[in-house]
Design an enzyme around this catalytic site. Structure first.
Site, PDB file in Angstrom:
ATOM      1  N   SER A   1     -17.006   0.684  14.375  1.00 13.02           N
ATOM      2  CA  SER A   1     -16.279  -0.432  14.996  1.00 13.02           C
ATOM      3  C   SER A   1     -15.258   0.078  16.015  1.00 13.02           C
ATOM      4  CB  SER A   1     -15.607  -1.317  13.947  1.00 13.02           C
ATOM      5  OG  SER A   1     -14.521  -0.660  13.335  1.00 13.02           O
TER       6      SER A   1
ATOM      7  N   ASN B   1      -7.982  11.673  16.791  1.00 12.00           N
ATOM      8  CA  ASN B   1      -8.561  11.051  15.601  1.00 12.00           C
ATOM      9  C   ASN B   1      -7.773   9.781  15.307  1.00 12.00           C
ATOM     10  OD1 ASN B   1     -10.210  10.900  13.157  1.00 12.00           O
ATOM     11  ND2 ASN B   1      -8.316  11.388  12.064  1.00 12.00           N
TER      12      ASN B   1
ATOM     13  N   HIS C   1      -6.566   7.382  12.141  1.00 11.85           N
ATOM     14  CA  HIS C   1      -6.413   7.360  10.679  1.00 11.85           C
ATOM     15  C   HIS C   1      -5.815   6.005  10.314  1.00 11.85           C
ATOM     16  CE1 HIS C   1      -5.878   9.093   6.711  1.00 11.85           C
ATOM     17  NE2 HIS C   1      -4.701   8.503   6.664  1.00 11.85           N
TER      18      HIS C   1
ATOM     19  N   ASP D   1      -5.823  15.509   9.162  1.00 15.37           N
ATOM     20  CA  ASP D   1      -4.733  14.558   9.441  1.00 15.37           C
ATOM     21  C   ASP D   1      -3.384  15.221   9.717  1.00 15.37           C
ATOM     22  OD1 ASP D   1      -6.638  12.601   8.835  1.00 15.37           O
ATOM     23  OD2 ASP D   1      -6.033  12.525   6.741  1.00 15.37           O
TER      24      ASP D   1
ATOM     25  N   GLU E   1      -6.410  -0.914  14.569  1.00 15.25           N
ATOM     26  CA  GLU E   1      -7.032   0.302  15.116  1.00 15.25           C
ATOM     27  C   GLU E   1      -7.736  -0.018  16.430  1.00 15.25           C
ATOM     28  OE1 GLU E   1      -9.448   2.631  12.406  1.00 15.25           O
ATOM     29  OE2 GLU E   1      -8.316   1.878  10.694  1.00 15.25           O
TER      30      GLU E   1
HETATM   31  C1  GRF Z   1     -11.358   3.624  10.261  1.00 17.84           C
HETATM   32  O1  GRF Z   1     -10.566   2.964   9.330  1.00 17.84           O
HETATM   33  C2  GRF Z   1     -10.698   4.920  10.718  1.00 17.84           C
HETATM   34  O2  GRF Z   1      -9.316   4.860  10.694  1.00 17.84           O
HETATM   35  C3  GRF Z   1     -11.194   5.890   9.688  1.00 17.84           C
HETATM   36  O3  GRF Z   1     -12.499   5.497   9.401  1.00 17.84           O
HETATM   37  C4  GRF Z   1     -12.661   4.113   9.666  1.00 17.84           C
HETATM   38  C5  GRF Z   1     -13.799   4.032  10.636  1.00 17.84           C
HETATM   39  O4  GRF Z   1     -14.165   2.779  10.983  1.00 17.84           O
HETATM   40  N1  GRF Z   1     -11.066   7.240  10.180  1.00 17.84           N
HETATM   41  P1  GRF Z   1     -15.274   2.528  12.094  1.00 17.84           P
HETATM   42  O5  GRF Z   1     -16.473   3.407  11.752  1.00 17.84           O
HETATM   43  O6  GRF Z   1     -14.706   2.862  13.423  1.00 17.84           O
HETATM   44  O7  GRF Z   1     -15.611   1.076  11.934  1.00 17.84           O
END
Ligand code: GRF
Length: 198
Positions: A15, A109, A111, A152, A181
């Site tokens: 996503s 990255n 998180h 991280d 995000e």
């Molecule tokens: C997200 O919550 C990101 O923070 C973590 O993994 C999840 C990935 O979601 N690292 P997507 O695959 O981008 O939907």
């Protein structure tokens, strides 16, 4: 001015890749997705990239059992697509030292919680949000950070606040954080593409 070329690594849903790609198509974005690499051939993120004619690669322990060979293959695929910045977006593996060296201080990255408090080995998926709820903090939210050799621990570039609600479960919190995000990650990449170095 030409677009910044961004390589994205995914494992499952993708996503954040979709949010980044949508953002790259908006006027003034100045970046494009150069290649999407997935360690899981079934990753929805890889399917999305293929459907949108973005070059893809499936590179994993299955295609390259030797970790150094896998590291080389990932590095080479990124270089071959003239990648300038790398984003690991829901990528469940650690990048190897050769790829990290090639893109030194140019790997981001995302998180799903504040760092360093809610990060580190084993802190992924719902566990992160369970830890946030157990801690009793009133605010959480995603963190965009540079990738170094550990989990991280790289320098934090951006954080976005998401309030923790009284009736939140790890699932409801995860869903709201994921929405945040999708805002903060494209924002950081747009800023880098516009010439702001984190
Ligand atoms: C997200 O919550 C990101 O923070 C973590 O993994 C999840 C990935 O979601 N690292 P997507 O695959 O981008 O939907």
């Amino acid at each position: 001015m030409r677009n910044l070329r961004v390589g994205v690594l995914v494992s499952h849903n993708g996503s954040n890749l979709r949010a980044l790609h949508r953002s790259s198509l908006e006027p003034g974005a100045r970046f494009e997705i150069a290649v999407v690499i997935g360690n899981n051939s079934e990753a929805a993120g890889l399917a999305y990239a293929r459907a949108n004619r973005i070059p893809t690669r499936h590179l994993s322990g299955a295609t390259h059992p030797d970790p150094d060979a896998l590291d080389d293959a990932i590095r080479a695929a990124l270089v071959e697509h003239a990648t300038e910045w790398v984003v690991t977006a829901g990528y469940m593996k650690k990048l190897g030292p050769r790829t990290r060296r090639q893109f030194d201080s140019r790997i981001l990255n995302i998180h799903p919680a504040p760092l360093p408090r809610f990060g580190g080995i084993g802190m992924f998926g719902l566990r992160v949000h369970e830890a946030v709820l157990a801690s009793g903090v009133g605010v959480t939210g995603p963190t965009v950070h540079l990738v170094d050799g550990d989990y991280d621990t790289g320098r934090v570039i951006a954080q976005r606040e998401v309030p923790v609600l009284a009736d939140d479960t790890a699932q409801t919190l995860a869903a709201r954080v994921l929405e945040a995000e999708h805002v903060v990650l494209p924002l950081v990449v747009r800023q880098i593409a516009a010439g702001r170095r984190p």
